[in-house]
Design an enzyme around this catalytic site. Structure first.
Site, PDB file in Angstrom:
ATOM      1  N   PRO A   2      33.541  43.811  45.498  1.00 29.73           N
ATOM      2  CA  PRO A   2      34.347  43.742  46.269  1.00 29.73           C
ATOM      3  C   PRO A   2      34.963  42.435  46.910  1.00 29.73           C
ATOM      4  O   PRO A   2      33.072  41.742  46.794  1.00 29.73           O
ATOM      5  CB  PRO A   2      33.686  44.525  47.236  1.00 29.73           C
ATOM      6  N   GLU A   3      35.766  42.089  47.394  1.00 31.50           N
ATOM      7  CA  GLU A   3      35.792  40.590  48.630  1.00 31.50           C
ATOM      8  C   GLU A   3      36.792  41.173  49.417  1.00 31.50           C
ATOM      9  O   GLU A   3      36.723  42.182  49.497  1.00 31.50           O
ATOM     10  CB  GLU A   3      37.315  40.083  48.141  1.00 31.50           C
ATOM     11  N   ARG A 107      25.109  47.276  38.307  1.00 37.11           N
ATOM     12  CA  ARG A 107      25.197  45.502  37.656  1.00 37.11           C
ATOM     13  C   ARG A 107      23.568  45.679  37.866  1.00 37.11           C
ATOM     14  O   ARG A 107      23.211  44.589  37.790  1.00 37.11           O
ATOM     15  CB  ARG A 107      25.656  45.001  37.215  1.00 37.11           C
TER      16      ARG A 107
END
Length: 268
Positions: A2-3, A107
DNA sequence: CTAATCACCTGAAGGC
DNA sequence: TGCCTTCAGGTGATTA
């Protein structure tokens, strides 16, 4: 993952769902996701506020903070029960009300910090890209005496926090700035344009609950829709929506970078 | 100081 | 089908 727009969407939902909740149990399924302070206890703590700075989410507790950065694939999901399928589920927080806050992270890059010292976690984080204190003047001020290129400058969170790969490419396209332009070569007019267009890009994305490329989900497991409105990001090989020229992809600062070679010239 | 590269991880997609 | 390489909303450490 996310940004700023995705994190902001998550924060707004979390405020509606779990302000006032009291932690009762914590189960680390993969403890690497959690950075604990042994002097602090989480059980019994209440969530008083939920805020955002750049891509960080801060849970203000009645003592101390939980601070999380989702990095590439982190997800915060609120549920009434823990699902049977625990794939990529890393942390389980249980609340007194019976609700659960679930942290997924394929991840394993993301972290949730339990700390009394929020400043220490945020020490390399600059002013938030949507801060009321950030105006065109201050934006230009931050660019002074920088010798780097505009894309790596915007990627660096210590100057302005919140931009990431998607929204930088989209902002530079709208401002008609080539991603390899040196910061020092941007005219005051171009800087002003970049500031206002970058705000538009971020606010529009928030209004669409962010962009879901692969992993990003809202706290209910839903998707954003802003990916349907990209003008350059992942549109390499497709015609520019302004001039029909083929959008190109290259690498700048080690990151895949999408731009229109005609709309975004090095010199205006 | 910048800039490049690797490291951290897992999985999807494409080439052969 | 399967193996191998490359790439991915990020960032911090290391090296040049």
């Amino acid at each position: 993952m996310p940004e700023l727009p995705e994190v902001e969407t998550i924060v707004r939902e979390l405020r509606m769902k779990i302000i006032g909740e009291i932690f009762t149990e914590f189960i680390p399924i993969w403890s690497g996701s959690f950075v604990e302070d042994k002097k602090l206890t989480l059980n019994g703590r209440q969530i008083e506020e939920i805020n955002r700075k750049g891509k960080y989410i801060l849970f203000n507790l009645n003592k101390g903070y939980l601070i999380t950065h989702l990095r590439m694939t982190g997800q915060l999901i609120v549920r009434d029960s823990v699902p049977d399928d625990k794939k990529h589920l890393r942390l389980i927080f249980t609340f007194k009300s019976g609700k659960y806050l679930l942290y997924y992270d394929l991840r394993k890059f993301g972290r949730i910090y339990h700390t009394i010292d929020s400043e220490k976690v945020l020490q390399n984080t600059g002013i938030d890209a949507l801060s009321e204190d950030l105006d065109g003047m201050r934006f230009a001020e931050l660019m002074k005496n920088k010798t780097t290129l505009i894309k790596p400058f915007l990627l660096n969170q210590k100057y302005i926090a919140g931009f990431g790969n998607i929204y930088i490419d989209e902002s530079l396209f709208r401002a008609k700035i080539h991603p390899q332009t040196k910061v020092s070569e941007l005219s005051p007019t171009m800087i002003k344009k970049l500031f206002s267009e970058s705000r538009n890009v971020l606010l529009e994305a928030i209004s669409r609950m962010g962009s879901t490329i692969s992993d990003y989900k809202t706290t209910g497991g839903g998707f954003g829709t802003n990916q349907n409105f990209f003008r350059v990001y992942q549109r390499n090989g497709l015609p520019c929506l302004v001039c029909d020229t083929m959008i190109e992809k290259t690498f700048v600062g080690g990151r895949g970078t999408h731009y229109c070679p005609k709309c975004q010239k090095m010199n205006n």
